[in-house]
Design an enzyme around this catalytic site. Sequence first.
Site, PDB file in Angstrom:
ATOM      1  N   LYS A   1      12.492  -5.923  -3.492  1.00 61.68           N
ATOM      2  CA  LYS A   1      11.821  -5.912  -2.133  1.00 61.68           C
ATOM      3  C   LYS A   1      11.760  -7.218  -1.511  1.00 61.68           C
ATOM      4  O   LYS A   1      11.987  -8.316  -2.348  1.00 61.68           O
ATOM      5  CB  LYS A   1      10.177  -5.514  -2.585  1.00 61.68           C
TER       6      LYS A   1
ATOM      7  N   GLY B   1      -4.421   6.961   7.123  1.00 64.99           N
ATOM      8  CA  GLY B   1      -3.343   6.408   7.638  1.00 64.99           C
ATOM      9  C   GLY B   1      -2.308   7.306   8.283  1.00 64.99           C
ATOM     10  O   GLY B   1      -1.676   8.186   7.768  1.00 64.99           O
TER      11      GLY B   1
END
Length: 356
Positions: A80, A177
């Site tokens: 990441k 969301g």
Amino acid sequence: MIAANIMKAHDYEEVSILQNKKARLLAINVIHDTTRGPAVGGIRFMKYKSEDEAIYDALNLARSMTYKTAAAGLSCGGGKTVIMDVEEMDRVLALKTVARFIESLNGRRFTGRDLGISLEDLEIMRTETQWVADESAAGVGDLSEATACGVYHAMRACLEEVSGTDSFKGKKVAVQGVGEVGFWVAKYAVEAGARVVVADVNPGALARTVEDLKVEAVSPDQIYEVDCDVFSPCALGGVLNSGTIPRLRCKIVAGSANNVLGNEQDGNSLYGRGIVYAPDYIANAGAVIQWWFRQTAYPVMDKRDGREVIANIYLVVKEILRRSREKQQPPARVADQYAENQLKPEKTYRDMNWGM
């Protein structure tokens, strides 16, 4: 030293901090594990309260990517990159700097979109490195939709665990969301026959979803207390914690947000309340699965239809829930055991340059 302790505890390979004063760039690149293959995982561009928070986020997300790819049976590992969003940043130079670093890893790290990164950003990065996903129709396709498809199949498995059928008809789904992935999750649920309630801090995304899908909207704070069958967190991580879990009025948690649990105890708390949980890195694996089987940067020995593998998330979640039931352990813990069993017993570092 906190980062070093986490690295030793969970056997991380590498953490790099990138800095470019001219661009006002501070970025963290983490490679957790490459024993199954190159470290894949997107780039996150967002505001952090501190450098420590950014490093901690990158560490957690990279490890989740390792578990995600391992549980999906893919020949790759986890990594990441997070970029700290600061005032007066030269975004283009920052992205190019990160891309040049990714290129220097010679294929050991492959990246793509995460929060705060647009398709235009990827195109900027692709001018500096080949190790960035091409999400065009001619490339790997819409990865947001692929993620939502996986979440949909994870929900099916949870519904069957709770009610004996994977049907959405007559069920209520609360989606927290409705950005690129959350919108698709809501769409899948609506098309499957569910009644859907949504919330988002972005008024534009909320209005678009309500208008296009004809769903009900509530405030971001109210979404936790919606009486529903499925609570689907599709925004930021860490939203299920000691403050929010007691407020939930759902039977199932299954969403696309990474690291949705604040900590391990929060997984225990869900289990203690009898709420069935689809571990996030299994439920949201659709994007990396579709990318892996459509990309051309690395050889894929076991070539399969990515959409069929995404549909297999249903079976993986069913297996996790079965083991959870038999072992009387929280699904989050069982999922970690399941993923770790797919990893090689020892790191060999046998292929540091996957692209050579």
